[in-house]
Design a protein around this motif. Structure first.
Motif, PDB file in Angstrom:
ATOM      1  N   PRO A   8      -4.274 -27.007 -65.675  1.00  0.00           N
ATOM      2  CA  PRO A   8      -4.252 -25.543 -66.144  1.00  0.00           C
ATOM      3  C   PRO A   8      -3.950 -24.791 -65.728  1.00  0.00           C
ATOM      4  CG  PRO A   8      -6.140 -26.138 -66.123  1.00  0.00           C
ATOM      5  CD  PRO A   8      -5.850 -26.972 -66.228  1.00  0.00           C
ATOM      6  N   ARG A   9      -3.105 -23.909 -65.288  1.00  0.00           N
ATOM      7  CA  ARG A   9      -2.931 -23.165 -64.912  1.00  0.00           C
ATOM      8  C   ARG A   9      -4.008 -21.851 -64.558  1.00  0.00           C
ATOM      9  NH1 ARG A   9       2.431 -23.609 -66.275  1.00  0.00           N
ATOM     10  NH2 ARG A   9       3.406 -25.473 -65.111  1.00  0.00           N
ATOM     11  N   THR A  10      -4.349 -21.538 -62.967  1.00  0.00           N
ATOM     12  CA  THR A  10      -5.122 -20.626 -62.859  1.00  0.00           C
ATOM     13  C   THR A  10      -5.275 -19.456 -63.451  1.00  0.00           C
ATOM     14  OG1 THR A  10      -4.523 -19.670 -60.937  1.00  0.00           O
ATOM     15  CG2 THR A  10      -6.541 -21.164 -60.644  1.00  0.00           C
ATOM     16  N   GLU A  11      -4.003 -18.276 -64.146  1.00  0.00           N
ATOM     17  CA  GLU A  11      -3.265 -17.655 -64.496  1.00  0.00           C
ATOM     18  C   GLU A  11      -3.565 -17.122 -66.458  1.00  0.00           C
ATOM     19  OE1 GLU A  11      -1.794 -18.940 -61.920  1.00  0.00           O
ATOM     20  OE2 GLU A  11       0.001 -19.402 -62.891  1.00  0.00           O
ATOM     21  N   ASP A  27     -12.786 -32.301 -73.192  1.00  0.00           N
ATOM     22  CA  ASP A  27     -12.691 -30.535 -71.667  1.00  0.00           C
ATOM     23  C   ASP A  27     -11.813 -32.007 -70.588  1.00  0.00           C
ATOM     24  OD1 ASP A  27     -14.088 -29.135 -73.292  1.00  0.00           O
ATOM     25  OD2 ASP A  27     -16.340 -30.198 -72.014  1.00  0.00           O
ATOM     26  N   THR A  28     -11.786 -30.560 -69.666  1.00  0.00           N
ATOM     27  CA  THR A  28     -10.169 -30.207 -68.243  1.00  0.00           C
ATOM     28  C   THR A  28     -11.305 -30.260 -67.545  1.00  0.00           C
ATOM     29  OG1 THR A  28      -8.812 -30.185 -69.535  1.00  0.00           O
ATOM     30  CG2 THR A  28      -8.526 -30.259 -66.861  1.00  0.00           C
ATOM     31  N   LEU A  29     -12.080 -30.829 -66.108  1.00  0.00           N
ATOM     32  CA  LEU A  29     -12.329 -30.176 -65.524  1.00  0.00           C
ATOM     33  C   LEU A  29     -11.817 -29.763 -64.362  1.00  0.00           C
ATOM     34  CD1 LEU A  29     -15.048 -33.507 -64.748  1.00  0.00           C
ATOM     35  CD2 LEU A  29     -15.590 -31.270 -65.676  1.00  0.00           C
ATOM     36  N   TRP A  30     -11.599 -28.949 -64.067  1.00  0.00           N
ATOM     37  CA  TRP A  30     -11.486 -27.808 -62.955  1.00  0.00           C
ATOM     38  C   TRP A  30     -11.914 -27.630 -61.806  1.00  0.00           C
ATOM     39  CZ3 TRP A  30      -6.596 -25.648 -62.488  1.00  0.00           C
ATOM     40  CH2 TRP A  30      -6.276 -24.536 -62.095  1.00  0.00           C
ATOM     41  N   PHE A  31     -11.048 -28.195 -60.326  1.00  0.00           N
ATOM     42  CA  PHE A  31     -11.801 -28.428 -58.718  1.00  0.00           C
ATOM     43  C   PHE A  31     -11.209 -27.364 -58.617  1.00  0.00           C
ATOM     44  CE2 PHE A  31     -12.727 -32.995 -60.333  1.00  0.00           C
ATOM     45  CZ  PHE A  31     -14.120 -32.453 -60.172  1.00  0.00           C
ATOM     46  N   GLY A  32     -10.166 -26.159 -59.135  1.00  0.00           N
ATOM     47  CA  GLY A  32      -9.495 -25.127 -57.980  1.00  0.00           C
ATOM     48  C   GLY A  32      -7.992 -25.646 -57.597  1.00  0.00           C
ATOM     49  N   ASN A  33      -7.860 -26.963 -57.859  1.00  0.00           N
ATOM     50  CA  ASN A  33      -6.823 -27.425 -57.394  1.00  0.00           C
ATOM     51  C   ASN A  33      -6.032 -28.770 -58.194  1.00  0.00           C
ATOM     52  OD1 ASN A  33      -4.321 -29.206 -56.573  1.00  0.00           O
ATOM     53  ND2 ASN A  33      -5.449 -29.297 -54.195  1.00  0.00           N
ATOM     54  N   PRO A  34      -4.621 -27.905 -59.146  1.00  0.00           N
ATOM     55  CA  PRO A  34      -3.806 -28.369 -59.985  1.00  0.00           C
ATOM     56  C   PRO A  34      -4.359 -29.795 -60.328  1.00  0.00           C
ATOM     57  CG  PRO A  34      -3.317 -26.366 -60.550  1.00  0.00           C
ATOM     58  CD  PRO A  34      -3.363 -26.729 -58.141  1.00  0.00           C
ATOM     59  N   ARG A  35      -3.846 -30.257 -58.484  1.00  0.00           N
ATOM     60  CA  ARG A  35      -3.729 -31.837 -58.570  1.00  0.00           C
ATOM     61  C   ARG A  35      -4.882 -32.900 -59.063  1.00  0.00           C
ATOM     62  NH1 ARG A  35       0.940 -33.686 -55.066  1.00  0.00           N
ATOM     63  NH2 ARG A  35       2.519 -32.294 -54.688  1.00  0.00           N
ATOM     64  N   HIS A  36      -5.687 -32.062 -59.133  1.00  0.00           N
ATOM     65  CA  HIS A  36      -6.954 -32.975 -59.280  1.00  0.00           C
ATOM     66  C   HIS A  36      -8.064 -32.290 -60.592  1.00  0.00           C
ATOM     67  CE1 HIS A  36      -6.557 -34.161 -54.428  1.00  0.00           C
ATOM     68  NE2 HIS A  36      -6.360 -32.962 -54.444  1.00  0.00           N
ATOM     69  N   GLY A  56     -12.231 -39.700 -66.405  1.00  0.00           N
ATOM     70  CA  GLY A  56     -11.123 -40.162 -67.511  1.00  0.00           C
ATOM     71  C   GLY A  56     -10.122 -39.612 -66.706  1.00  0.00           C
ATOM     72  N   ASN A  57      -8.924 -39.837 -67.054  1.00  0.00           N
ATOM     73  CA  ASN A  57      -7.699 -40.063 -66.198  1.00  0.00           C
ATOM     74  C   ASN A  57      -7.437 -42.099 -66.399  1.00  0.00           C
ATOM     75  OD1 ASN A  57      -6.813 -37.993 -65.593  1.00  0.00           O
ATOM     76  ND2 ASN A  57      -7.573 -37.784 -63.311  1.00  0.00           N
ATOM     77  N   THR A  76     -10.301 -23.394 -72.976  1.00  0.00           N
ATOM     78  CA  THR A  76      -9.016 -23.119 -73.577  1.00  0.00           C
ATOM     79  C   THR A  76      -8.653 -21.836 -74.424  1.00  0.00           C
ATOM     80  OG1 THR A  76     -10.766 -24.464 -75.429  1.00  0.00           O
ATOM     81  CG2 THR A  76      -9.513 -25.789 -73.800  1.00  0.00           C
ATOM     82  N   PRO A  77      -7.700 -21.682 -75.802  1.00  0.00           N
ATOM     83  CA  PRO A  77      -8.175 -20.428 -75.845  1.00  0.00           C
ATOM     84  C   PRO A  77      -9.184 -20.176 -76.616  1.00  0.00           C
ATOM     85  CG  PRO A  77      -5.622 -21.206 -75.371  1.00  0.00           C
ATOM     86  CD  PRO A  77      -6.615 -21.900 -75.212  1.00  0.00           C
TER      87      PRO A  77
END
Length: 81
Positions: A8-11, A27-36, A56-57, A76-77
């Motif tokens: 995901p992109r933060t915006e 679910d997608t874990l979000w660590f603040g950096n899209p690469r992670h 995952g991965n 997600t939306p």
């Protein structure tokens, strides 16, 4: 689906905090950096101490958390309401 489709992109996909016990496959874990970011493929619970395992991965990434630990997941939306 490529990995870029799941990052995901933060915006576009804001993150929210949830307890580790509430994370589900998909679910997608979000660590603040899209690469992670990590797309969770399965969730386990350790018998020895009750830790929640998030995997995952293509089973190349695992993280273990206490059930009440907070993690960020991409919204997600359908989760925005």
């Amino acid at each position: 689906m490529t990995r870029e489709d799941t990052v995901p992109r933060t915006e576009q996909a804001p993150a929210r905090w949830v307890d580790a016990k509430d994370v589900r496959a998909g679910d997608t874990l979000w660590f603040g950096n899209p690469r992670h970011t990590v797309l969770v493929e399965r969730v386990t619970q350790a018998r020895s101490n009750g830790d929640i395992g998030l995997h995952g991965n293509n089973d190349t990434w695992s993280g273990f958390y206490k059930p009440d630990n907070r993690v960020r997941i991409a919204v997600t939306p359908t989760q925005t309401g």
